[in-house]
Write a protein that holds these residues in place. Structure first.
Motif, mmCIF file in Angstrom:
data_model
loop_
_atom_site.group_PDB
_atom_site.id
_atom_site.type_symbol
_atom_site.label_atom_id
_atom_site.label_comp_id
_atom_site.label_asym_id
_atom_site.label_seq_id
_atom_site.Cartn_x
_atom_site.Cartn_y
_atom_site.Cartn_z
ATOM 1 N N GLN B 135 -4.671 -7.262 -0.903
ATOM 2 C CA GLN B 135 -3.404 -7.154 -0.164
ATOM 3 C C GLN B 135 -2.231 -6.860 -1.095
ATOM 4 N N CYS B 136 -2.523 -6.290 -2.276
ATOM 5 C CA CYS B 136 -1.462 -6.057 -3.261
ATOM 6 C C CYS B 136 -0.729 -4.740 -3.031
ATOM 7 N N GLY B 137 -1.236 -3.908 -2.141
ATOM 8 C CA GLY B 137 -0.594 -2.614 -1.915
ATOM 9 C C GLY B 137 -1.040 -1.593 -2.946
ATOM 10 N N PRO B 138 -0.994 -0.318 -2.569
ATOM 11 C CA PRO B 138 -1.398 0.744 -3.497
ATOM 12 C C PRO B 138 -0.290 1.049 -4.496
ATOM 13 N N GLN B 139 -0.655 1.396 -5.715
ATOM 14 C CA GLN B 139 0.331 1.698 -6.756
ATOM 15 C C GLN B 139 -0.214 2.820 -7.643
ATOM 16 N N ILE B 215 8.753 -13.245 -2.254
ATOM 17 C CA ILE B 215 7.599 -12.343 -2.218
ATOM 18 C C ILE B 215 7.596 -11.482 -3.472
ATOM 19 N N ASP B 216 6.473 -11.457 -4.157
ATOM 20 C CA ASP B 216 6.349 -10.667 -5.383
ATOM 21 C C ASP B 216 6.078 -9.196 -5.047
ATOM 22 N N GLY B 217 6.100 -8.354 -6.061
ATOM 23 C CA GLY B 217 5.819 -6.932 -5.887
ATOM 24 C C GLY B 217 4.444 -6.669 -5.308
ATOM 25 N N CYS B 218 3.535 -7.624 -5.485
ATOM 26 C CA CYS B 218 2.157 -7.464 -4.999
ATOM 27 C C CYS B 218 1.929 -8.288 -3.743
ATOM 28 N N SER B 219 3.003 -8.810 -3.144
ATOM 29 C CA SER B 219 2.980 -9.605 -1.905
ATOM 30 C C SER B 219 2.530 -11.048 -2.083
#
Lengths: 366, 366
Positions: B135-139, B215-219
């Motif tokens: 669930q960290c999101g694409p980067q 909330i961090d950059g990676c959720s």
């Protein structure tokens, strides 16, 4: 007429402002510069950006400002418009067939998109020169598409890709026209750079003895002048009624060239300079410089006084700068509500994380 | 034994430090933070970076510092080592076959080089999961080589390329081991995140009511704690003698895992964390966090007391941060002359322009 050149001599040693000199006490490094931008996360402020800004009238007289706007800053690429005045004034631009798009490139900090690079190469070809004559150094393109395309070909950024290649092509045209050795076109004692210095001095209203220089990112001399002088420079280039007739015509041509070619000024993607010209239809004349310098000339128009605006952020980083610039334009009543909305991503960005969640905001308080 | 968990409840509203709260007066935003770094150009200072730093002893007691080091900062990725403690302490790491390289990745902020991505995928496969569980999101990869390789394939960065994918793989292992629904592994009331919060609180010596999150950059939840608490966290992870036996063993294993795998901690190119571990042979235990946070644990050794160090730069940008971090290590006598030379490009970079000319320097004054 072209303004008279100063005598050919090295700049005299000048009184240096105590703040800002190398070796000066750190406490003098702009404690009066306020926090202009905060980056928030949830309930708290995470980071801040400090800086100074000022606004002058069409004649360069101070109207408003905060922070150390009387202290000198390196104006870097922000003054390319003034550095290009002699190119037009001396007849070099006419001789070498510069059209308005070429002039926009000459005052640009471009992203090395194909149009930028081809146009810089075209100017050099008309001068009988090639990339090897440029002394700006090689640079990877600002455009990620251009970087990818180069790498696909197994190539690296060249001098033509340097964001200043248009300015340097203009310098070379000026140098050739004035009879300089093109190998010395960046030397401070060359005719070309003496003309450039005189133009910057004249439009910024800075005294010659105050106009100190250092080496810019592209190896050209860069000028160290009060932030208020940078604002005056833009006020007077955008409102050149007090300049000599030749200089006035040159300034008007540059402003019109940028208005007609916003993508040549910077780039097609995520560049504030290009967006400001596009969104306002050229009602403002903006330019960024490295290390978070920005200046805007506002030509007087119907119901609108002429202005000059200058901003310098202490940290030299772009995040705070862009928000402050657009917030200043908004505060000065220079943007319509539609234009404010169109520039919201610069002015009041919502900070989202990689998953797209809103995590904070960038907030400006001028 | 594993530290007892706090009761399962939302954090209580807590007294917020007046400085730093959203909406607080801008004048409270760290006027006491000094200029730590100046970027010079020729005769003058062009830009400055302000910040705070502090040093604590092996038990977390303050030794030295400047600026607002008692104010809370978002510690972001700097505390991944503490966030990974429960992974080991609960037996999840053993159950899912984490070796030391996997643990180094679990505490990393990596550049998505092939080794990082493959290892994250390998951990997920052992959990019976795939990229979709993250669930960290694409980067886009931090590594330019990795970005180019992806684009050649017509692909974009995925969740596996997110710099936090190792931490998230570790969180998922912990969540599965504790019987959490893996779809809720980032929820603050999940067993996994309650263990993580308890570990951060314990090693940082911050009271639970003070431990606010955002909330961090990676959720993931990120923690807002005094900079001095971040220093204490690193002092105690690197010198875990006062921790419970299980926590002590977990901390020792993480420090050893990073020492043996410096490239997994960050990346093979131009990453200060990796360079510090490599150059010192693991005598320091460093970690960067987003928005210019940095922390270092120094394990006690022959003739060397244990320490914790933490730095936060006001502007959230990396340029000033890296110079301050290395200058602090030098000042504390933690680097040999050879090591100082090997780290000079971080500590005292000469600023060169595109043509390679020296135009200025980055100077630190702690």
């Amino acid at each position: 007429m072209v303004s008279p050149l100063p005598p050919d001599r090295s700049p005299e040693p000048s009184p240096v402002s105590p703040a800002g000199a190398v070796g000066a006490p750190l406490e003098l490094l702009w404690p009066e510069n306020p926090v202009l931008v905060r980056a928030t996360r949830g309930h708290a402020v995470e980071s801040v950006h400090r800086g100074a800004w000022c606004v002058v009238d069409a004649d360069g007289a101070l109207i408003d400002g905060r922070g150390a706007f009387r202290d000198a800053v390196f104006v870097r690429s922000a003054v390319k418009c003034a550095q290009a005045l002699p190119l037009i004034e001396t007849g070099a631009a006419e001789r070498f067939g510069f059209d308005d798009a070429d002039l926009a490139l000459a005052v640009s900090s471009h992203d090395a998109e194909p149009e930028h690079v081809a146009r810089a190469a075209g100017i050099l070809a008309r001068l009988g020169l090639d990339e090897g004559a440029l002394q700006c150094g090689p640079q990877a393109p600002g455009s990620s598409d251009a970087r990818f395309a180069l790498r696909l070909e197994g190539r690296r950024g060249t001098r033509l890709h340097n964001n200043c290649s248009g300015k340097h092509a203009g310098f070379l045209a000026l140098a050739l026209h004035l009879g300089d050795d093109p190998a010395r076109y960046l030397a401070e004692d060359s005719a070309a750079q003496r003309h450039v210095r005189a133009a910057v001095r004249d439009v910024s209203l800075v005294e010659d003895f105050e106009l100190r220089t250092a080496i810019d990112g592209c190896s050209a001399p860069t000028f160290h002048i009060p932030l208020s002088g940078l604002a005056a420079l833009f006020a007077r280039v955008a409102n050149p009624r007090e300049l000599g007739a030749v200089r006035r015509a040159a300034a008007e041509r540059i402003v019109a060239a940028v208005r007609a070619n916003p993508t040549l000024l910077a780039g097609s993607k995520q560049r504030l300079c290009t967006d400001l010209v596009r969104v306002t239809g050229g009602r403002v004349f903006p330019k960024v410089g490295a290390e978070a310098v920005y200046a805007i000339g506002v030509p007087a128009g119907p119901g609108r006084a002429g202005l000059g605006i200058a901003v310098k952020m202490d940290d030299g980083a772009p995040r705070g700068l862009s928000a402050v610039v657009v917030a200043l334009l908004e505060r000065l009543g220079l943007l319509t509500p539609d234009e404010v909305r169109a520039l919201a991503a610069w002015r009041s960005p919502v900070l989202r994380n990689w998953a797209g969640l809103e995590v904070g905001r960038l907030e400006v308080e001028l």
